[in-house]
Design a protein around this motif. Structure first.
Motif, PDB file in Angstrom:
ATOM      1  N   VAL A 146       0.849  -1.189   0.000  1.00  0.00           N
ATOM      2  CA  VAL A 146       0.000   0.000   0.000  1.00  0.00           C
ATOM      3  C   VAL A 146       0.883   1.238   0.000  1.00  0.00           C
ATOM      4  CG1 VAL A 146      -1.841   1.240   1.194  1.00  0.00           C
ATOM      5  CG2 VAL A 146      -1.729  -1.247   1.358  1.00  0.00           C
ATOM      6  N   SER A 147       0.503   2.243  -0.797  1.00  0.00           N
ATOM      7  CA  SER A 147       1.232   3.516  -0.770  1.00  0.00           C
ATOM      8  C   SER A 147       0.305   4.634  -1.212  1.00  0.00           C
ATOM      9  CB  SER A 147       2.466   3.459  -1.680  1.00  0.00           C
ATOM     10  OG  SER A 147       2.115   3.153  -3.010  1.00  0.00           O
ATOM     11  N   GLN A 148       0.194   5.673  -0.376  1.00  0.00           N
ATOM     12  CA  GLN A 148      -0.729   6.768  -0.667  1.00  0.00           C
ATOM     13  C   GLN A 148      -0.253   8.086  -0.083  1.00  0.00           C
ATOM     14  OE1 GLN A 148      -4.014   6.919  -2.465  1.00  0.00           O
ATOM     15  NE2 GLN A 148      -2.613   5.405  -3.307  1.00  0.00           N
ATOM     16  N   PHE A 149      -0.413   9.180  -0.861  1.00  0.00           N
ATOM     17  CA  PHE A 149      -0.220  10.524  -0.340  1.00  0.00           C
ATOM     18  C   PHE A 149      -1.406  10.906   0.539  1.00  0.00           C
ATOM     19  CE2 PHE A 149       2.666  11.105  -4.015  1.00  0.00           C
ATOM     20  CZ  PHE A 149       3.730  11.733  -3.377  1.00  0.00           C
ATOM     21  N   SER A 150      -1.143  11.780   1.498  1.00  0.00           N
ATOM     22  CA  SER A 150      -2.234  12.374   2.257  1.00  0.00           C
ATOM     23  C   SER A 150      -2.986  13.354   1.372  1.00  0.00           C
ATOM     24  CB  SER A 150      -1.681  13.093   3.495  1.00  0.00           C
ATOM     25  OG  SER A 150      -0.790  14.144   3.104  1.00  0.00           O
ATOM     26  N   ALA A 151      -4.126  13.856   1.858  1.00  0.00           N
ATOM     27  CA  ALA A 151      -4.974  14.730   1.048  1.00  0.00           C
ATOM     28  C   ALA A 151      -4.257  16.002   0.621  1.00  0.00           C
ATOM     29  CB  ALA A 151      -6.245  15.078   1.821  1.00  0.00           C
ATOM     30  N   ASP A 152      -3.348  16.527   1.458  1.00  0.00           N
ATOM     31  CA  ASP A 152      -2.629  17.750   1.098  1.00  0.00           C
ATOM     32  C   ASP A 152      -1.235  17.468   0.545  1.00  0.00           C
ATOM     33  OD1 ASP A 152      -1.194  16.974   3.318  1.00  0.00           O
ATOM     34  OD2 ASP A 152      -1.500  18.832   4.450  1.00  0.00           O
ATOM     35  N   GLY A 153      -0.854  16.193   0.477  1.00  0.00           N
ATOM     36  CA  GLY A 153       0.427  15.823  -0.105  1.00  0.00           C
ATOM     37  C   GLY A 153       1.625  15.974   0.805  1.00  0.00           C
TER      38      GLY A 153
ATOM     39  N   LEU B 159       2.263  14.208   3.563  1.00  0.00           N
ATOM     40  CA  LEU B 159       2.664  12.915   4.105  1.00  0.00           C
ATOM     41  C   LEU B 159       2.484  11.833   3.057  1.00  0.00           C
ATOM     42  CD1 LEU B 159       0.966  13.016   7.633  1.00  0.00           C
ATOM     43  CD2 LEU B 159       3.321  13.646   7.058  1.00  0.00           C
ATOM     44  N   PHE B 160       3.252  10.765   3.209  1.00  0.00           N
ATOM     45  CA  PHE B 160       3.130   9.610   2.329  1.00  0.00           C
ATOM     46  C   PHE B 160       3.175   8.356   3.188  1.00  0.00           C
ATOM     47  CE2 PHE B 160       4.775   6.219  -0.378  1.00  0.00           C
ATOM     48  CZ  PHE B 160       3.929   6.322  -1.479  1.00  0.00           C
ATOM     49  N   VAL B 161       2.209   7.447   2.968  1.00  0.00           N
ATOM     50  CA  VAL B 161       2.088   6.225   3.752  1.00  0.00           C
ATOM     51  C   VAL B 161       2.439   5.026   2.888  1.00  0.00           C
ATOM     52  CG1 VAL B 161       0.546   4.770   5.118  1.00  0.00           C
ATOM     53  CG2 VAL B 161       0.259   7.262   5.150  1.00  0.00           C
ATOM     54  N   ALA B 162       3.270   4.131   3.408  1.00  0.00           N
ATOM     55  CA  ALA B 162       3.614   2.889   2.714  1.00  0.00           C
ATOM     56  C   ALA B 162       3.460   1.726   3.683  1.00  0.00           C
ATOM     57  CB  ALA B 162       5.046   2.934   2.184  1.00  0.00           C
TER      58      ALA B 162
ATOM     59  N   ASP C 292       7.650  12.170   5.755  1.00  0.00           N
ATOM     60  CA  ASP C 292       7.416  13.610   5.699  1.00  0.00           C
ATOM     61  C   ASP C 292       7.889  14.094   4.325  1.00  0.00           C
ATOM     62  OD1 ASP C 292       7.307  16.336   5.942  1.00  0.00           O
ATOM     63  OD2 ASP C 292       8.247  16.424   7.908  1.00  0.00           O
ATOM     64  N   VAL C 293       6.948  14.302   3.416  1.00  0.00           N
ATOM     65  CA  VAL C 293       7.300  14.651   2.039  1.00  0.00           C
ATOM     66  C   VAL C 293       8.020  15.988   1.980  1.00  0.00           C
ATOM     67  CG1 VAL C 293       6.360  15.142  -0.259  1.00  0.00           C
ATOM     68  CG2 VAL C 293       5.366  13.316   1.141  1.00  0.00           C
ATOM     69  N   ASP C 294       7.495  16.979   2.707  1.00  0.00           N
ATOM     70  CA  ASP C 294       8.096  18.313   2.679  1.00  0.00           C
ATOM     71  C   ASP C 294       9.401  18.379   3.468  1.00  0.00           C
ATOM     72  OD1 ASP C 294       5.897  19.151   1.208  1.00  0.00           O
ATOM     73  OD2 ASP C 294       4.768  19.727   3.001  1.00  0.00           O
TER      74      ASP C 294
ATOM     75  N   GLY D 155      12.014  16.309   3.253  1.00  0.00           N
ATOM     76  CA  GLY D 155      13.063  15.491   2.638  1.00  0.00           C
ATOM     77  C   GLY D 155      12.793  14.001   2.693  1.00  0.00           C
ATOM     78  N   TRP D 156      11.525  13.615   2.814  1.00  0.00           N
ATOM     79  CA  TRP D 156      11.118  12.211   2.823  1.00  0.00           C
ATOM     80  C   TRP D 156      11.710  11.442   4.006  1.00  0.00           C
ATOM     81  CZ3 TRP D 156       7.458  10.062  -0.349  1.00  0.00           C
ATOM     82  CH2 TRP D 156       7.033  10.849  -1.438  1.00  0.00           C
ATOM     83  N   LYS D 157      11.892  12.132   5.113  1.00  0.00           N
ATOM     84  CA  LYS D 157      12.322  11.449   6.322  1.00  0.00           C
ATOM     85  C   LYS D 157      11.153  10.666   6.914  1.00  0.00           C
ATOM     86  CE  LYS D 157      15.861  14.868   7.512  1.00  0.00           C
ATOM     87  NZ  LYS D 157      16.302  15.884   8.514  1.00  0.00           N
ATOM     88  N   VAL D 158      11.470   9.570   7.589  1.00  0.00           N
ATOM     89  CA  VAL D 158      10.432   8.756   8.210  1.00  0.00           C
ATOM     90  C   VAL D 158       9.914   9.478   9.447  1.00  0.00           C
ATOM     91  CG1 VAL D 158       9.880   6.569   9.316  1.00  0.00           C
ATOM     92  CG2 VAL D 158      11.412   6.604   7.348  1.00  0.00           C
ATOM     93  N   ARG D 159       8.654   9.900   9.393  1.00  0.00           N
ATOM     94  CA  ARG D 159       8.041  10.559  10.537  1.00  0.00           C
ATOM     95  C   ARG D 159       7.520   9.540  11.535  1.00  0.00           C
ATOM     96  NH1 ARG D 159       3.381  15.146  10.133  1.00  0.00           N
ATOM     97  NH2 ARG D 159       5.189  16.335   9.387  1.00  0.00           N
ATOM     98  N   LYS D 160       7.010   8.411  11.006  1.00  0.00           N
ATOM     99  CA  LYS D 160       6.422   7.397  11.874  1.00  0.00           C
ATOM    100  C   LYS D 160       6.757   6.022  11.313  1.00  0.00           C
ATOM    101  CE  LYS D 160       3.541   7.669  15.476  1.00  0.00           C
ATOM    102  NZ  LYS D 160       3.817   8.572  16.626  1.00  0.00           N
TER     103      LYS D 160
END
Length: 490
Positions: free
Chosen positions: A129-136, A138-141, A152-154, A156-161
Motif C-alpha cells: 500500500v502507498s498513498q499521499f495524504s490529502a494535502d500531499g 505525508l506519504f504512507v507505505a 514527511d514529504v516536505d 526530505g522524505w524522512k520517516v516521521r512514523k
C-alpha cells in the motif's frame, strides 16, 4: 525517448498496446492505434473517443477557453503552448484577467511525472500500500508483514512514523489516513481494524508498547459466521466513519464517534475486495467483488435489507480496486480480466439477470497467466462507459486511480501492473500516454501527488520510488538517498 502511442508495444506476456473499447452507440470512431504485441497477431483496432458527459466535463476541467484558441494567432491545436497561454492571460482572452482552474490544469497536465525514478526507500519486504495524504505533505507505505512507514514529504522524505503493527494475519492489506492526518487505520485478514495516533511525537510506534493501537471490532453482535478478514478500508471525507470490504462478502460501516459498528451489508456472493465512498456526503458507497460485479449502495433509501441501489455489470472476472471521481456519478474499477472500466452510475440496473454463460477455460489469477483466448471476450451486457487495456492484473489486488483534480482536471487514469510498470491512460481517448518502468516485481499500488507532477510507485521488489517532471539536465532535490538508474519510456 519520445514515441507516439501507436509506436509503443509491450512485449512481456503478450499484452497488446492499450486501447479504449466503447460499448455504446453514442461514441464515434477516431484515429486507429497499433495494437501489435510481440506474441500477439491481433489486427489493428480503432481508437474511439468517449463522446459522453464525462468527456465534456474533462475538457472543461483541463482545457483552455475556446476564445483563446479562436483569436490567438498560430495553429489551433492541443495542447496550447505555455507561451500562448501566457499571452492569452496578458490579453485577458479568458475574460478573467488570470488563469482559471482549467487553464492551470491545461498547463500542468502536459508535464507528466515521468522523469526518474528517484529512490525514496528500499526494503526487503513487499510493498502493498502507498498513498499521499490529502494535502500531499505525508506519504504512507505499508509492507508485507507488520511494518508501516509514514514519510514527511516536505521534510526530505524522512520517516516521521515507523509503525510496527499489531496482531496481523498474513500482511497489511490496507491503510487509510484520516482527512485531518491525525490518525491512521490499518487492516489485515482479521475483523479487527487498528487505529494509531500518527500526530504524536514518537517516531517508533510499537503496538501497545510505545503507543496504543486501539482495536476496532467489526464483528456485529448477531454475526454467526467465521472470523473474516478485511481487504479494503476508507475514511469518510469528514473523518467520522470507516467503510470496509471483507472476505465474508460484506460491507461494514463503523461509526468512530459512537465507537461502534453501525452497518453491515451482505453485499456480494464473493470476497468484497474494494469499497469507497462516492463523494463528500458519505451517503453513496461503491463496492467491487470477486463475483465480477460493481454495486452502488445508497444509505438514504434501503428498499430492503442488503439490496443495492443498483448493479453495474461488465467485468468478466473479479474486481480488485475502485476509485471514485468524487462527483457521485463516475468511478473506475480494475479487474482480473486485465481491464480498467469507467462507469456512470446512472446506467446501473436493478438486477443481474444477464447470464454471462459458461466459461470455457479455468485459471487462477494468483499463479496463472490470463488465458489468451479470453483477452478479446466482452460481457454481453456491459454497462461500462469505457474500457482501458494494456496493463496486467495478476497475483495481487492491483490498484488504479484518477489523476488529481487540482493539477490535471482528472484527465488521466493511472494504475500499477503485474508486469512491474505503471501505466497512465488518457480518460477521453484511451491513449496510453506514459509507461514508467523501473521495478522488477508487480507494482501493487502507486500514488500521484495532489498538487504537483510527482508520482510514487511501490512494488513487491521492496522499492519505493518517485517520478517527477524536471527540466532538462536538472538534478533531483536532495532526499539523502541514492538516485536510481533511469528506466522509463513514453
Amino acid at each position: 525517448m519520445f514515441v507516439t502511442a501507436s509506436e509503443v508495444a509491450i512485449d512481456e506476456m503478450g499484452y497488446a498496446m492499450s486501447r479504449l473499447d466503447i460499448e455504446s452507440d453514442l461514441f464515434d470512431v477516431g484515429n486507429a492505434i497499433n495494437e501489435a504485441g510481440s506474441s500477439s497477431n491481433r489486427p489493428n483496432r480503432p481508437l474511439r473517443k468517449v463522446d459522453d458527459e464525462i468527456a465534456q466535463l474533462t475538457n472543461l476541467r483541463s482545457g483552455p477557453p475556446d476564445r483563446l484558441r479562436r483569436l490567438m494567432p498560430g495553429k489551433q491545436q492541443l495542447p496550447v503552448s505555455p507561451v500562448r497561454m501566457l499571452a492569452g492571460r496578458e490579453g485577458n482572452y479568458s475574460g478573467r484577467g488570470r488563469f482559471s482552474s482549467a487553464d492551470r490544469c491545461h498547463m500542468l497536465s502536459r508535464y507528466l511525472p515521468v522523469n526518474g525514478p528517484w529512490l525514496v526507500d528500499q526494503t526487503t519486504s513487499r510493498a502493498y500500500v502507498s498513498q499521499f495524504s490529502a494535502d500531499g505533505s505525508l506519504f504512507v507505505a505499508g509492507f508485507q508483514g507488520s511494518n508501516i512507514r509514514i514519510y514527511d514529504v516536505d521534510g526530505g522524505w524522512k520517516v516521521r512514523k515507523n509503525i510496527l503493527a499489531k496482531s496481523l494475519r498474513w500482511t497489511v492489506t490496507d491503510t487509510s489516513l484520516s482527512p485531518d492526518q491525525r490518525y491512521l487505520v490499518y487492516t489485515s485478514m482479521s475483523p479487527v481494524v487498528h487505529i494509531v495516533n500518527v500526530g504524536s511525537a514518537t517516531t517508533e510506534s510499537l503496538a501497545n508498547v510505545t503507543e496504543i493501537h486501539e482495536g476496532l471490532d467489526f464483528i456485529s453482535p448477531d454475526y454467526r459466521g467465521y472470523s473474516f478478514g478485511i481487504f479494503s478500508v476508507k475514511f469518510s471525507t469528514d473523518g467520522r466513519e470507516l467503510v470496509a470490504g471483507s472476505s465474508d462478502d460484506s460491507i461494514y460501516v463503523y461509526d468512530l464517534e459512537a465507537n461502534k459498528l453501525s452497518l453491515r451489508i451482505v453485499a456480494h456472493t464473493a470476497d468484497v475486495n474494494t469499497v469507497t465512498f462516492a463523494d463528500e456526503s458519505g451517503n453513496l458507497i461503491y463496492s467491487g467483488s470477486d463475483d465480477n460485479l460493481c454495486k452502488v449502495w445508497d444509505r438514504r433509501c434501503f428498499i430492503a435489507k442488503d439490496k443495492p441501489a443498483g448493479v453495474l455489470t461488465g467485468h468478466l472476472e473479479g474486481i480488485t480496486f475502485l476509485d471514485s471521481r468524487g462527483d457521485g456519478r463516475y468511478f473506475i474499477s480494475n479487474g482480473k480480466d486485465q481491464t480498467i472500466k469507467l462507469w456512470d452510475i446512472r446506467k446501473m440496473s436493478s438486477n443481474t439477470s444477464c447470464n454471462l454463460g459458461f466459461r470455457s477455460y479455468e485459471w487462477d489469477y494468483r499463479w496463472m497467466d490470463y488465458p489468451p483466448q479470453a483477452r478479446d471476450l466482452k460481457h454481453p451486457c456491459d454497462q461500462s462507459v469505457a474500457t482501458y487495456k494494456g496493463h496486467s492484473v495478476l497475483r495481487t489486488l492491483i490498484r488504479c486511480y484518477f489523476s488529481p483534480e487540482y493539477s490535471t482536471g482528472q484527465k488521466y487514469i493511472y494504475t500499477g501492473s503485474h508486469d512491474s510498470r505503471v501505466y497512465i491512460y488518457d480518460v477521453v481517448t484511451g491513449a496510453q500516454v506514459a509507461v514508467l518502468k523501473h521495478h522488477t516485481s508487480p507494482v501493487r499500488d502507486c500514488s500521484w501527488h495532489p498538487n504537483y507532477p510527482m508520482l510514487v510507485s511501490s512494488s513487491w521488489d521492496g522499492d519505493i520510488v518517485k517520478w517527477e517532471f524536471r527540466g532538462e539536465g536538472e538534478e533531483p532535490a536532495s532526499t539523502n538517498k541514492k538516485r536510481v538508474r533511469r528506466q522509463y519510456y513514453y
